[in-house]
Design a protein around this motif. Structure first.
Motif: not given
Length: 519
Positions: A87-88, A102-103, A107-108, A221-222
């Motif tokens: 599932a992951r 993108r998910r 998480h990364y 995240n930037q």
């Protein structure tokens, strides 16, 4: 939940072992078994031996059951772990290309420490949309899969991610911007090679933006945002290219954001107003109408050119609201003028390819009470590049309302003659570049004469833009052009100033010279 059940099972087993050892030790020290045997023999009539056998049998069976349950638990845990892993895997993978999605990227980034060296590349395909629209999604999907294979094969330690649509992200752990630039070049080279599908070759190319941590930011995240800014610096360039992020990109974005917000406010507050430039009949000098031109004056008095704010309005999706505001205002202004004065209004390609345009125009005409026959909407040939079928259908619906259609900037497009054959238009507007050069350039004058003759053959009226001198006026009149427009008559005026201009305009008497009619 799974680990808690496992711990509980081991705890129960350990407690059971200790309990058994305790009973054995007590029995060994106190000779409980011999005492129990003697007690059973003394009370044979109670049949205690059968009861003890039943209890021992039940205990043995219970122990066997516990062992089976632990085995089942281990199997269930293994199956659950496998299902969660699958599932992951599906949750973090793109179903089409098999790349991470993108998910996974989110998480990364959440697990990347602030001091980690990491480069991120935003890869955007250049010609994919055109191919996808032309050949269909089945070809587009195969191209995306081929692109994905090439991107992930460039470097073994790179993490390739499909970010969405035709955008990909490549993560380069422990790579600074110089090294990332080398990888970006390798990716561009790989994507420049044609992709063969069903015996046809397709070339997509790409634009790549690079951002590096901690060189450009300490917040993982930037990185995507910065790489995206860098990518858009090369998006408009010809060919494939890449760009590394520079801090001044942020100031450009801030300026663009401020300009967009100012335009939004101007449209909503209706500070962008129509100005009117007269249209004059060249044969007799009478006023035929006016063209409404959008003018935006800021509070400080500075003017923003339409060539800047019209494309920006299209970009931010507010061109329809701007069009409605201006057309409604122009119809209300023109309604109070002489009924012989027509109103010309420009349409962008984006508007004409909007199927709701005829309904918007009909609504505004009904709301203002302006007669459809006095309205002329101007279009350009570029309108038909995006979707000719929709544009032609929209024109037909506008014509059904009674609105007239003019083809603007005629002579500059690559398919003018072919479009004239199929378009149901009423007027051709000769581009100002020919008009302004007609006195000094014989070829430009020949083009003007040819356009006038062609229009007469097709029973179309003609308007010449950019008339600034009386010599141009006379030559265009001699060529047979119907309407003139330019600074010779007047610049674009506000509603009040245009009303004053109309009031002061003296219509020529029969037999007077034409130049006397220019007011």
């Amino acid at each position: 939940m799974e680990s808690a059940l496992k711990k509980r099972a081991w705890l129960d087993a350990i407690l059971l072992c200790f309990f058994g050892i305790g009973i054995w030790f007590s029995g060994y020290q106190l000779d409980l078994f011999e005492e129990l045997t003697a007690f059973v023999k003394r009370h044979e009539q109670w049949e205690l031996d059968e009861i003890i056998l039943a209890v021992l049998t039940a205990g043995t069976l219970g122990f066997i059951y516990a062992i089976r349950r632990m085995s089942d638990l281990r199997s269930e845990t293994k199956r659950r772990r496998s299902a969660e892993h699958e599932a992951r895997w599906h949750a973090e993978r793109d179903s089409l290309t098999g790349l991470f999605n993108r998910r996974y990227l989110e998480h990364y980034f959440d697990t990347v420490p602030a001091n980690r060296v990491l480069s991120v590349m935003m890869v955007d395909l250049n010609h994919f949309k055109k191919i996808n629209d032309l050949r269909g999604h089945h070809v587009g999907d195969r191209i995306l899969c081929a692109v994905a294979d090439r991107v992930r094969s460039v470097r073994s330690d790179a993490v390739a991610i499909r970010y969405g649509g035709d955008e990909f992200v490549v993560l380069l752990p422990n790579a600074l911007s110089d090294e990332a630039g080398i990888v970006a070049t390798d990716i561009l080279d790989a994507l420049e090679k044609p992709i063969s599908i069903d015996d046809e070759e397709y070339r997509v190319g790409a634009s790549i933006g690079v951002a590096t941590m901690p060189q450009h930011t300490t917040d993982a995240n930037q990185l995507i945002h910065l790489a995206d800014l860098a990518m858009y610096q090369v998006k408009g360039r010809p060919g494939a290219s890449f760009e590394v992020f520079h801090p001044w990109f942020l100031s450009d974005v801030e300026q663009a954001a401020n300009a967009e917000q100012q335009l939004r406010d101007a449209i909503r507050n209706e500070t962008i107003q129509p100005y009117y430039q007269p249209l004059v009949e060249l044969e007799n000098g009478r006023v035929a109408g006016c063209e409404a031109l959008a003018r935006w004056f800021r509070e400080d008095g500075t003017q923003v050119p339409p060539a800047i704010f019209i494309p920006l309005a299209e970009k931010i999706g507010m061109i329809d609201e701007l069009f409605e505001n201006l057309l409604r205002r122009a119809c209300l202004d023109a309604k109070g003028w002489d009924e012989r004065v027509t109103l010309s209004f420009n349409l962008s390609a984006q508007q004409l390819n909007n199927v709701s345009l005829p309904y918007r125009v009909a609504s505004i005409l009904g709301e203002t009470g302006f007669k459809p026959g006095r309205l002329e909407l101007e279009i350009t040939e570029s309108t038909f590049v995006q979707n000719a079928e929709i544009a032609l259908d929209t024109i037909a619906q506008l014509k059904a309302l009674g609105v007239r259609i003019a083809l603007d900037d005629f002579g500059t497009g690559y398919s003018s003659l072919s479009q004239l054959a199929k378009l149901k238009i009423d007027r051709v507007k000769i581009d100002r570049s020919f008009v302004m050069q007609c006195m000094a350039d014989e070829r430009s004058m020949s083009v003007v004469q040819a356009i006038v003759q062609l229009s007469r053959t097709l029973q179309l009226a003609t308007t010449a833009e950019g008339i600034e001198g009386s010599d141009q006026y006379l030559e265009l009149q001699k060529a047979g052009c119907d309407i003139g427009q330019g600074y010779l008559f007047s610049k674009a005026l506000s509603s009040l100033d245009f009303q004053v201009w109309l009031d002061n305009f003296t219509e020529p008497k029969r037999g007077e010279g034409t130049l006397a009619a220019t007011g």
